[in-house]
Design a protein around this motif. Structure first.
Motif, mmCIF file in Angstrom:
data_model
loop_
_atom_site.group_PDB
_atom_site.id
_atom_site.type_symbol
_atom_site.label_atom_id
_atom_site.label_comp_id
_atom_site.label_asym_id
_atom_site.label_seq_id
_atom_site.Cartn_x
_atom_site.Cartn_y
_atom_site.Cartn_z
ATOM 1 N N LEU A 141 0.824 -1.202 0.000
ATOM 2 C CA LEU A 141 0.000 0.000 0.000
ATOM 3 C C LEU A 141 0.858 1.252 0.000
ATOM 4 O O LEU A 141 0.569 2.223 -0.720
ATOM 5 C CB LEU A 141 -0.928 -0.005 1.216
ATOM 6 C CG LEU A 141 -1.908 1.158 1.303
ATOM 7 C CD1 LEU A 141 -2.842 1.173 0.106
ATOM 8 C CD2 LEU A 141 -2.722 1.072 2.611
ATOM 9 N N ARG A 142 1.918 1.256 0.789
ATOM 10 C CA ARG A 142 2.824 2.413 0.803
ATOM 11 C C ARG A 142 3.438 2.640 -0.568
ATOM 12 O O ARG A 142 3.532 3.781 -1.048
ATOM 13 C CB ARG A 142 3.932 2.207 1.840
ATOM 14 C CG ARG A 142 3.497 2.391 3.279
ATOM 15 C CD ARG A 142 4.691 2.343 4.225
ATOM 16 N NE ARG A 142 5.624 3.425 3.992
ATOM 17 C CZ ARG A 142 6.810 3.539 4.587
ATOM 18 N NH1 ARG A 142 7.193 2.619 5.450
ATOM 19 N NH2 ARG A 142 7.596 4.551 4.337
ATOM 20 N N ALA A 143 3.848 1.551 -1.216
ATOM 21 C CA ALA A 143 4.451 1.669 -2.548
ATOM 22 C C ALA A 143 3.439 2.218 -3.548
ATOM 23 O O ALA A 143 3.768 3.076 -4.376
ATOM 24 C CB ALA A 143 4.967 0.308 -3.003
ATOM 25 N N ALA A 144 2.213 1.729 -3.470
ATOM 26 C CA ALA A 144 1.173 2.184 -4.392
ATOM 27 C C ALA A 144 0.845 3.659 -4.178
ATOM 28 O O ALA A 144 0.714 4.432 -5.144
ATOM 29 C CB ALA A 144 -0.082 1.325 -4.205
ATOM 30 N N GLU A 145 0.701 4.050 -2.918
ATOM 31 C CA GLU A 145 0.382 5.453 -2.612
ATOM 32 C C GLU A 145 1.512 6.385 -3.048
ATOM 33 O O GLU A 145 1.265 7.497 -3.537
ATOM 34 C CB GLU A 145 0.110 5.609 -1.108
ATOM 35 C CG GLU A 145 -1.108 4.865 -0.605
ATOM 36 C CD GLU A 145 -2.418 5.584 -0.903
ATOM 37 O OE1 GLU A 145 -2.474 6.370 -1.862
ATOM 38 O OE2 GLU A 145 -3.391 5.328 -0.176
ATOM 39 N N LEU A 163 -2.822 -5.670 -4.620
ATOM 40 C CA LEU A 163 -3.400 -5.650 -3.274
ATOM 41 C C LEU A 163 -4.831 -6.177 -3.237
ATOM 42 O O LEU A 163 -5.478 -6.154 -2.194
ATOM 43 C CB LEU A 163 -3.379 -4.218 -2.723
ATOM 44 C CG LEU A 163 -2.006 -3.630 -2.415
ATOM 45 C CD1 LEU A 163 -2.123 -2.142 -2.134
ATOM 46 C CD2 LEU A 163 -1.364 -4.346 -1.239
ATOM 47 N N GLU A 164 -5.316 -6.678 -4.365
ATOM 48 C CA GLU A 164 -6.720 -7.085 -4.465
ATOM 49 C C GLU A 164 -7.123 -8.079 -3.385
ATOM 50 O O GLU A 164 -8.217 -7.980 -2.808
ATOM 51 C CB GLU A 164 -6.976 -7.677 -5.850
ATOM 52 C CG GLU A 164 -8.427 -8.077 -6.074
ATOM 53 C CD GLU A 164 -8.692 -8.520 -7.503
ATOM 54 O OE1 GLU A 164 -9.858 -8.764 -7.833
ATOM 55 O OE2 GLU A 164 -7.714 -8.606 -8.298
ATOM 56 N N SER A 165 -6.286 -9.044 -3.097
ATOM 57 C CA SER A 165 -6.642 -10.086 -2.128
ATOM 58 C C SER A 165 -6.255 -9.734 -0.693
ATOM 59 O O SER A 165 -6.437 -10.544 0.211
ATOM 60 C CB SER A 165 -5.980 -11.415 -2.518
ATOM 61 O OG SER A 165 -4.566 -11.292 -2.497
ATOM 62 N N VAL A 170 -10.588 -3.492 -1.225
ATOM 63 C CA VAL A 170 -11.667 -2.606 -1.678
ATOM 64 C C VAL A 170 -11.115 -1.222 -1.990
ATOM 65 O O VAL A 170 -11.424 -0.626 -3.041
ATOM 66 C CB VAL A 170 -12.785 -2.525 -0.614
ATOM 67 C CG1 VAL A 170 -13.809 -1.462 -0.999
ATOM 68 C CG2 VAL A 170 -13.461 -3.877 -0.452
ATOM 69 N N TYR A 171 -10.292 -0.701 -1.079
ATOM 70 C CA TYR A 171 -9.683 0.621 -1.315
ATOM 71 C C TYR A 171 -8.793 0.599 -2.549
ATOM 72 O O TYR A 171 -8.826 1.524 -3.374
ATOM 73 C CB TYR A 171 -8.867 1.024 -0.087
ATOM 74 C CG TYR A 171 -8.048 2.279 -0.292
ATOM 75 C CD1 TYR A 171 -8.657 3.531 -0.267
ATOM 76 C CD2 TYR A 171 -6.672 2.215 -0.530
ATOM 77 C CE1 TYR A 171 -7.912 4.685 -0.458
ATOM 78 C CE2 TYR A 171 -5.929 3.358 -0.730
ATOM 79 C CZ TYR A 171 -6.548 4.588 -0.692
ATOM 80 O OH TYR A 171 -5.807 5.731 -0.894
ATOM 81 N N ALA A 172 -8.000 -0.462 -2.694
ATOM 82 C CA ALA A 172 -7.084 -0.554 -3.829
ATOM 83 C C ALA A 172 -7.831 -0.578 -5.154
ATOM 84 O O ALA A 172 -7.419 0.053 -6.135
ATOM 85 C CB ALA A 172 -6.201 -1.791 -3.697
ATOM 86 N N MET A 173 -8.958 -1.291 -5.202
ATOM 87 C CA MET A 173 -9.744 -1.335 -6.433
ATOM 88 C C MET A 173 -10.390 0.020 -6.725
ATOM 89 O O MET A 173 -10.546 0.408 -7.890
ATOM 90 C CB MET A 173 -10.819 -2.416 -6.332
ATOM 91 C CG MET A 173 -10.272 -3.839 -6.259
ATOM 92 S SD MET A 173 -9.142 -4.291 -7.616
ATOM 93 C CE MET A 173 -7.523 -4.061 -6.817
ATOM 94 N N ALA A 197 -16.595 -4.746 -6.782
ATOM 95 C CA ALA A 197 -17.899 -5.302 -6.419
ATOM 96 C C ALA A 197 -17.750 -6.690 -5.800
ATOM 97 O O ALA A 197 -18.450 -7.042 -4.848
ATOM 98 C CB ALA A 197 -18.799 -5.370 -7.653
ATOM 99 N N ALA A 198 -16.828 -7.475 -6.336
ATOM 100 C CA ALA A 198 -16.617 -8.830 -5.828
ATOM 101 C C ALA A 198 -16.110 -8.819 -4.390
ATOM 102 O O ALA A 198 -16.320 -9.781 -3.641
ATOM 103 C CB ALA A 198 -15.631 -9.569 -6.728
ATOM 104 N N LEU A 199 -15.455 -7.732 -3.980
ATOM 105 C CA LEU A 199 -14.878 -7.636 -2.637
ATOM 106 C C LEU A 199 -15.776 -6.903 -1.649
ATOM 107 O O LEU A 199 -15.554 -6.973 -0.441
ATOM 108 C CB LEU A 199 -13.530 -6.908 -2.701
ATOM 109 C CG LEU A 199 -12.426 -7.555 -3.540
ATOM 110 C CD1 LEU A 199 -11.254 -6.587 -3.685
ATOM 111 C CD2 LEU A 199 -11.969 -8.860 -2.907
#
Length: 271
Positions: A141-145, A163-165, A170-173, A197-199
């Motif tokens: 998450l830090r890397a993505a942000e 980070l999907e799983s 949910v936040y990542a999607m 939606a799946a999450l």
């Protein structure tokens, strides 16, 4: 001795134990606390580097050297710590768990040096080798942000996607959808809506996301078969309510709208 406050005596006793078995993680943890309490970080690092050669296994030796580098960093010798950690990370026969711990120390070094590129690289190493799922997700998450804040949306999208799983799925999607919409990547936006939606546990949010996915496919991409399939998933999950029927009606070609909508209304008995 530790309980009696004899810091030096405790440290010397621990050094005696480490001289015999330096790879004992619990003893090294106590030793690091002892040298911190005495304020002799550099001396502690030197001692650990000295006894590391007595470790029987390569991974054990690496963990001892890792602790020595950690004390060096805390002593302010950041450059030496970085050199040692970088060399250590590339050594052979080291477990993923140890590599993950080395990578976390490289994160702290990069932060101390205010080196964004090195920080991104270290976080990627953590994400690859960290064995604890929560800490792995934290690094991801830090890397993505970071990538998102820097405007590197290719790297951000890749990082958020991974980070999907995780607990941040949910936040990542949602961030993935934001990136796709900003790029006018409509297929990517529809995909992100579907994955989110799946999450999503909240029913109304899930409905809105599935309808949004169908709308993007129908209106932005004008892909009626994919849109119909998307709306079909909605119907399978929640039934044919007014929201999805109106969405399907909007897809109907001129001249067929009344017939299609009338048949749908009859089939689901909507008044």
């Amino acid at each position: 001795k530790v309980n009696r406050g004899d810091g030096r005596g405790a440290r010397e006793a621990l050094e005696g134990s480490l001289a015999i078995e330096p790879a004992d993680d619990a003893v090294r943890a106590l030793y690091k606390d002892a040298v911190r309490a005495e304020g002799i970080l550099a001396d502690g690092a030197k001692y650990l580097a000295k006894v590391s050669t007595a470790a029987k296994e390569p991974d054990g030796k690496a963990r001892v050297s890792l602790d020595a580098a950690e004390l060096l960093r805390e002593a302010g010798e950041v450059r030496r710590a970085k050199q040692n950690l970088t060399s250590l990370f590339g050594a052979d026969a080291i477990s993923d768990d140890t590599k993950g711990k080395i990578a976390w120390q490289l994160v702290l070094v990069a932060e101390a040096e205010n080196d964004g590129a090195a920080l991104a690289d270290a976080l990627a190493k953590v994400f690859t080798f960290e064995t604890d799922p929560e800490r792995r997700a934290e690094a991801g998450l830090r890397a993505a942000e970071m990538a998102f804040a820097e405007g590197d949306f290719d790297r951000a999208a890749d990082a958020f996607s991974k980070l999907e799983s995780s607990a941040h799925g949910v936040y990542a999607m949602a961030k993935l959808a934001e990136i796709a919409e900003g790029r006018e990547d409509w297929l990517g936006l529809a995909d992100a809506y579907g994955r989110r939606a799946a999450l999503t546990a909240e029913v109304e949010d899930k409905k809105a996301l599935l309808l949004a996915r169908g709308s993007v496919l129908a209106e932005r991409l004008q892909d009626a078969p994919k849109a119909a399939a998307a709306y079909g998933e909605y119907v399978d999950a929640f039934g044919a309510d007014r929201g999805v029927l109106d969405a399907i009606l909007a897809m109907a070609p001129p001249g067929e709208e009344r017939l299609k909508y009338g048949l749908l209304r009859i089939s689901v008995a909507i008044p």
